[in-house]
Design an enzyme around this catalytic site. Structure first.
Site, mmCIF file in Angstrom:
data_model
loop_
_atom_site.group_PDB
_atom_site.id
_atom_site.type_symbol
_atom_site.label_atom_id
_atom_site.label_comp_id
_atom_site.label_asym_id
_atom_site.label_seq_id
_atom_site.Cartn_x
_atom_site.Cartn_y
_atom_site.Cartn_z
ATOM 1 N N LYS A 35 18.298 -2.145 0.935
ATOM 2 C CA LYS A 35 16.919 -2.358 0.484
ATOM 3 C C LYS A 35 16.720 -1.742 -0.899
ATOM 4 C CE LYS A 35 13.582 -2.318 3.753
ATOM 5 N NZ LYS A 35 12.619 -1.781 4.739
ATOM 6 N N PHE A 152 -4.843 1.453 6.485
ATOM 7 C CA PHE A 152 -5.567 0.376 7.155
ATOM 8 C C PHE A 152 -5.276 -0.996 6.546
ATOM 9 C CE2 PHE A 152 -8.085 4.248 7.709
ATOM 10 C CZ PHE A 152 -8.166 4.292 9.096
ATOM 11 N N LEU A 252 -13.209 -12.609 15.751
ATOM 12 C CA LEU A 252 -13.674 -13.453 16.858
ATOM 13 C C LEU A 252 -13.011 -14.821 16.735
ATOM 14 C CD1 LEU A 252 -17.481 -12.545 17.064
ATOM 15 C CD2 LEU A 252 -15.648 -11.841 18.620
ATOM 16 N N GLY A 259 -0.630 -9.866 17.960
ATOM 17 C CA GLY A 259 0.769 -9.446 17.846
ATOM 18 C C GLY A 259 0.964 -8.658 16.573
ATOM 19 N N CYS A 262 1.708 -3.756 14.571
ATOM 20 C CA CYS A 262 0.730 -2.668 14.796
ATOM 21 C C CYS A 262 -0.024 -2.756 16.120
ATOM 22 C CB CYS A 262 -0.260 -2.618 13.642
ATOM 23 S SG CYS A 262 0.513 -2.048 12.115
ATOM 24 N N LYS A 322 1.375 -13.645 11.633
ATOM 25 C CA LYS A 322 0.169 -14.280 11.101
ATOM 26 C C LYS A 322 0.507 -14.899 9.763
ATOM 27 C CE LYS A 322 -1.866 -10.192 8.940
ATOM 28 N NZ LYS A 322 -3.067 -9.429 8.765
HETATM 29 P P1 NAD Z 1 8.747 -0.718 8.051
HETATM 30 O O1 NAD Z 1 9.697 -0.737 9.178
HETATM 31 O O2 NAD Z 1 8.454 -1.966 7.298
HETATM 32 O O3 NAD Z 1 9.219 0.372 6.987
HETATM 33 C C1 NAD Z 1 9.653 1.653 7.327
HETATM 34 C C2 NAD Z 1 10.772 2.052 6.376
HETATM 35 O O4 NAD Z 1 11.072 3.432 6.566
HETATM 36 C C3 NAD Z 1 12.080 1.301 6.621
HETATM 37 O O5 NAD Z 1 12.470 0.648 5.428
HETATM 38 C C4 NAD Z 1 13.083 2.405 7.001
HETATM 39 O O6 NAD Z 1 14.380 2.162 6.522
HETATM 40 C C5 NAD Z 1 12.454 3.616 6.343
HETATM 41 N N1 NAD Z 1 12.854 4.905 6.906
HETATM 42 C C6 NAD Z 1 12.880 5.294 8.200
HETATM 43 N N2 NAD Z 1 13.263 6.578 8.289
HETATM 44 C C7 NAD Z 1 13.483 7.020 7.037
HETATM 45 C C8 NAD Z 1 13.883 8.280 6.487
HETATM 46 N N3 NAD Z 1 14.120 9.339 7.245
HETATM 47 N N4 NAD Z 1 14.029 8.358 5.161
HETATM 48 C C9 NAD Z 1 13.789 7.289 4.363
HETATM 49 N N5 NAD Z 1 13.381 6.098 4.821
HETATM 50 C C10 NAD Z 1 13.228 5.964 6.141
HETATM 51 O O7 NAD Z 1 7.380 -0.114 8.649
HETATM 52 P P2 NAD Z 1 5.887 -0.415 8.161
HETATM 53 O O8 NAD Z 1 5.408 -1.700 8.710
HETATM 54 O O9 NAD Z 1 5.794 -0.174 6.690
HETATM 55 O O10 NAD Z 1 5.102 0.735 8.944
HETATM 56 C C11 NAD Z 1 5.231 2.081 8.593
HETATM 57 C C12 NAD Z 1 4.154 2.870 9.320
HETATM 58 O O11 NAD Z 1 2.863 2.473 8.857
HETATM 59 C C13 NAD Z 1 4.139 2.694 10.838
HETATM 60 O O12 NAD Z 1 3.779 3.904 11.430
HETATM 61 C C14 NAD Z 1 3.044 1.675 11.033
HETATM 62 O O13 NAD Z 1 2.445 1.764 12.299
HETATM 63 C C15 NAD Z 1 2.058 2.055 9.961
HETATM 64 N N6 NAD Z 1 1.197 0.959 9.506
HETATM 65 C C16 NAD Z 1 1.729 -0.286 9.322
HETATM 66 C C17 NAD Z 1 0.906 -1.303 8.865
HETATM 67 C C18 NAD Z 1 1.460 -2.696 8.677
HETATM 68 O O14 NAD Z 1 0.663 -3.620 8.535
HETATM 69 N N7 NAD Z 1 2.761 -2.881 8.655
HETATM 70 C C19 NAD Z 1 -0.448 -1.064 8.593
HETATM 71 C C20 NAD Z 1 -0.934 0.212 8.769
HETATM 72 C C21 NAD Z 1 -0.101 1.223 9.233
#
Ligand code: NAD
Length: 433
Positions: A35, A152, A252, A259, A262, A322
């Site tokens: 990545k 958010f 709504l 799905g 989150c 989505k």
């Molecule tokens: P993701 O899986 O897309 O990204 C997480 C990244 O963290 C991955 O690239 C992974 O390789 C990296 N990672 C993991 N451990 C690591 C470490 N020790 N050092 C360096 N990199 C590391 O996840 P995401 O969708 O971005 O979600 C991240 C967090 O944010 C989750 O807790 C999620 O619930 C929250 N969140 C997500 C969204 C969303 O829409 N995706 C919205 C709000 C909150």
């Protein structure tokens, strides 16, 4: 401000690019070498509207850089944002904290000077305390505060949401940390509601919000089932309900079930926290159960539409959870497909404008992959819509009908107007009408 972001995924990358655009010096860290190499080579690693241009712009100005080295990112940072995944534990469904704990432990050694550690990952109540403890244990001399800064943003609108947040919630137990976060969000302060709360309240707000939205979706899906039986139209019902300012019109929109990465995991994690605290969260539990059932019911609708046909061909449009994203994690489409694929007989061909690569990693060779919507429809017995991509609305229904063997549509996103589909010669089944 110098900002390090740990985790360069759907939250970390748009946040990093957004903060760079605001003038901060951002280092995005990820342990996934492929990545980081791609990003260093100027290749964007996920799809979000408007992200790519901002990414290139800020790479060029040097406001954002990418590394796998925790040391390189954290050492000079005033603020370290944790944005790693918190996936569901495979058995208990609680939030699995292994990535958070690893990140906290790995960063501890490289803290220099006063640093604020802000958690953007969605984490269980009390995680701020755990992070504090892990860092202090590893590096007792470190001068730092841990802040909860829940995210958010909506996938598909991540860039828009970064620059136009509804609210910014800050769970900080120290004035010094609060000031750092206020400085970070200075450009938004005059136009955005900033809420400063206890760290544990902030951690709870994120789960409480996502669980509430999941319940709202589940509610309208159940109303859709009712409308189908009672001869009402769920859109008219939703419009009437949403006009009440206490209810509001958003969320709504009936569909095949909620799905994504989150809502399913956060409702399950909240339910787990309820159990751990001896608190009944009956609405959340009902939504989880009802939503799981809904996807099975939707798969049955699809299978019923080809019942009696020998080796039917099912054409599926939409795989992402989505429209506007390539993310297939916990996508209703994947779960519905999984149910359909349990049944021997049907041949399934799929298409999604952005999510084909991610879907391939999940579905492998269990399905065929089409090159566009019309290719998918060729000699199909039913066309199934599983994701609400806007471009599907513009499809030429007559052309689709001409390509298909049986002219049937099961539209689980109400993409088409029933009268248009019928006029093109289809037997049409939508949701909630
Ligand atoms: P993701 O899986 O897309 O990204 C997480 C990244 O963290 C991955 O690239 C992974 O390789 C990296 N990672 C993991 N451990 C690591 C470490 N020790 N050092 C360096 N990199 C590391 O996840 P995401 O969708 O971005 O979600 C991240 C967090 O944010 C989750 O807790 C999620 O619930 C929250 N969140 C997500 C969204 C969303 O829409 N995706 C919205 C709000 C909150």
């Amino acid at each position: 401000m110098k900002v390090a972001i740990i985790g360069t995924g759907y939250v970390g990358l748009p946040t990093g690019v957004g903060l760079a655009e605001l003038g901060n010096m951002v280092t995005c860290i990820d342990r996934e070498e492929s990545k980081i190499n791609a990003l260093k080579e100027g290749k964007i690693t996920l799809f979000e509207e408007g992200l790519e241009d901002l990414f290139h712009k800020n790479v060029k100005t040097g406001h954002i850089q990418f590394t796998t080295s925790m040391k390189e990112g954290v050492e000079s940072a005033d603020l370290v944002i944790i944005a790693v995944g918190t996936p569901p534990h495979p058995i208990t469904k609680e939030a699995d904290m292994k990535y958070i704990h690893a990140a906290a432990t790995e960063l501890a050694d490289y803290l220099t000077g006063y640093t604020v550690i802000a958690t953007k990952s969605t984490v269980p109540v009390g995680t701020g305390d755990d992070i504090e403890m892990l860092i202090s244990k590893k590096n007792p001399k470190a001068d730092f505060d841990v802040v909860s800064l829940p995210e958010f943003l909506r996938e598909g609108f991540a860039v828009h949401d970064f620059f136009h947040p509804d609210r910014i919630v800050v769970g900080a137990n120290s004035q010094r940390a609060k000031e750092v976060i206020m400085e970070l969000y200075k450009p938004f302060r005059s136009k955005t509601n900033m809420l400063f709360v206890k760290r544990r309240s902030s951690e709870t707000i994120k789960y409480a919000s996502n669980a509430f939205l999941a319940i709202k979706i589940h509610y309208i899906n159940e109303m859709a089932n009712f409308c189908e039986k009672a001869g009402a139209d769920v859109y008219e019902v939703a419009a009437g309900m949403g006009a009440d300012s206490r209810i509001g019109p958003k969320f709504l929109n009936p569909g095949p079930g909620y799905g994504g990465s989150c809502f399913p995991k956060d409702t399950n994690a909240m339910a787990f926290m309820g159990r751990m605290n001896g608190v009944t969260l009956s609405l959340i539990n009902a939504a989880i159960e009802g939503n799981d059932l809904r996807k099975k019911q939707m798969a049955k609708r699809v299978l019923d539409s080809v019942a009696g046909l020998k080796a039917p061909k099912i054409a599926v449009l939409g795989l992402a959870f989505k429209g506007g994203t390539d993310d297939c994690r916990e996508s209703p489409a994947m779960e519905i497909l999984n149910e359909i694929l349990q049944v021997s007989g049907p041949k399934v061909v799929v298409y999604d404008p952005k999510a084909m690569d991610n879907a391939r990693k999940i579905l492998g060779n269990k399905v065929l992959y089409a090159k566009d919507e019309y290719d998918a429809a060729k000699s199909a017995d039913v066309l199934v819509i599983l994701t609400e991509w806007l471009r599907f609305k513009k499809l030429d229904l007559k052309k689709l009908a001409g390509l298909m063997h049986h002219k049937r549509i099961v539209d689980l996103r109400n993409t088409f107007r029933p009268e248009d589909a019928v006029a093109a010669g289809f037997e049409y089944q939508g949701i909630g009408k």
